[in-house]
Design an enzyme around this catalytic site. Structure first.
Site, PDB file in Angstrom:
ATOM      1  N   ALA A   1       0.848  -1.191   0.000  1.00 20.21           N
ATOM      2  CA  ALA A   1       0.000   0.000   0.000  1.00 20.21           C
ATOM      3  C   ALA A   1       0.884   1.241   0.000  1.00 20.21           C
ATOM      4  O   ALA A   1       2.049   1.198   0.406  1.00 20.21           O
ATOM      5  CB  ALA A   1      -0.916  -0.003   1.220  1.00 20.21           C
TER       6      ALA A   1
ATOM      7  N   GLY B   1       0.284  -5.160   0.859  1.00 20.04           N
ATOM      8  CA  GLY B   1      -0.912  -5.136   0.022  1.00 20.04           C
ATOM      9  C   GLY B   1      -0.703  -5.792  -1.323  1.00 20.04           C
ATOM     10  O   GLY B   1      -1.648  -6.321  -1.915  1.00 20.04           O
TER      11      GLY B   1
ATOM     12  N   GLU C   1      -1.193  -9.413  -0.720  1.00 21.56           N
ATOM     13  CA  GLU C   1      -2.621  -9.619  -0.482  1.00 21.56           C
ATOM     14  C   GLU C   1      -3.408  -9.553  -1.786  1.00 21.56           C
ATOM     15  O   GLU C   1      -4.314 -10.358  -2.017  1.00 21.56           O
ATOM     16  CB  GLU C   1      -3.123  -8.572   0.514  1.00 21.56           C
ATOM     17  CG  GLU C   1      -2.582  -8.807   1.917  1.00 21.56           C
ATOM     18  CD  GLU C   1      -2.828  -7.645   2.868  1.00 21.56           C
ATOM     19  OE1 GLU C   1      -3.179  -7.901   4.028  1.00 21.56           O
ATOM     20  OE2 GLU C   1      -2.670  -6.481   2.456  1.00 21.56           O
TER      21      GLU C   1
ATOM     22  N   GLU D   1       4.144  -5.559   7.146  1.00 20.43           N
ATOM     23  CA  GLU D   1       3.452  -4.456   7.841  1.00 20.43           C
ATOM     24  C   GLU D   1       3.937  -4.263   9.269  1.00 20.43           C
ATOM     25  O   GLU D   1       3.937  -3.142   9.790  1.00 20.43           O
ATOM     26  CB  GLU D   1       1.934  -4.716   7.836  1.00 20.43           C
ATOM     27  CG  GLU D   1       1.272  -4.602   6.475  1.00 20.43           C
ATOM     28  CD  GLU D   1       1.214  -5.919   5.728  1.00 20.43           C
ATOM     29  OE1 GLU D   1       0.439  -6.019   4.768  1.00 20.43           O
ATOM     30  OE2 GLU D   1       1.964  -6.864   6.102  1.00 20.43           O
TER      31      GLU D   1
END
Length: 257
Positions: free
Chosen positions: A65, A108, A111, A131
């Protein structure tokens, strides 16, 4: 349709979507997710498209992200804005989505790859959920999908330490379907997608639905679900054509009906 952060190509009945933020290793910004979801909607609605390939660059599928966008968020910003919920659009696709991952697929990015139906990895691919190093944790399914795919012990280690997994380990662990030389990755992903796109689309959609159901129900319920859809295939013209073609020893000409 042109997008700011997504490049698109069409190869027969296959739509290739390429994440394109080269200055940020394809970090998943609000704009990128907005563009990706619009491109997915377009591919889902297109009658001449039967399979989608999602890829990035040689350096990165997606490095995570966009930290610059996240850094200033408060709890209420994230909660009231339902942050990252829109990323789940890819899991709602009825048509198959194949991830072709080279380079980094982190946070992300990992993911997003796991939201696809299966992952083809270049031998350069690196997967991880780092993260924890930012003082946060996975928020777009990393702790859930990774655990289902590779097991508790490996997922726990990766989420708690941020360790990256290379392509060979990812294949051994069951995270990816196959490892392919980086120079051949996208071409092989398109070839596989074209193979899928050549099947009966209703049968492909039903099969995808059944495999996904295996993660949502007990074995007995899953088998009942599978059997109902199996019976349903016998109501399609494609079932008649497929079996007739087999008997006549010729390729089937599916009408996707």
């Amino acid at each position: 349709m042109a997008y700011e952060t997504i490049l698109t190509e069409t190869h027969g009945r296959v739509r290739l979507l390429r994440l394109h933020r080269p200055d940020a290793l394809n970090a998943l910004s609000v704009q990128l997710i907005t563009d990706l979801n619009a491109a997915l909607d377009e591919a889902e609605a297109a009658q001449d498209i039967a399979c989608i390939v999602l890829t990035g660059s040689d350096k990165a599928f997606a490095a995570g992200a966009d930290v610059k966008e996240m850094q200033g968020k408060s709890y209420l910003d994230a909660y009231l804005g339902d942050f990252v919920a829109s990323w789940e659009r890819i899991t709602q696709m009825r048509k198959p989505v194949v991830a072709a991952v080279a380079g980094f697929a982190l946070g992300g990015g990992c993911e997003l790859a796991m939201m696809c139906d299966f992952i083809l990895a270049a031998d350069t691919a690196r997967f991880g959920q780092p993260e924890i190093k930012l003082g946060i944790m996975p928020g777009a399914g990393g702790s859930q999908r990774l655990t289902r795919l590779v097991g508790k012990s490996k997922a726990m280690e990766m989420c708690l330490t941020g360790r990256m997994m290379d392509a060979a380990e990812a294949e051994r662990a069951g995270l990816v379907s196959r490892v392919i030389p980086a120079a051949e990755l996208v071409a092989e992903a398109i070839r596989v997608a074209q193979l899928i796109a050549g099947m009966s689309l209703p049968a492909v959609m039903m099969t995808k639905e059944c495999v996904n159901q295996a993660y949502e129900t007990s074995l007995s319920e899953g088998i009942r679900f599978e059997r109902r859809l199996f019976y349903a295939t016998f109501a399609t013209p494609d079932q008649k054509e497929g079996m007739q073609a087999f008997i006549e020893k010729r390729p089937p000409a599916f009408g996707n009906r």
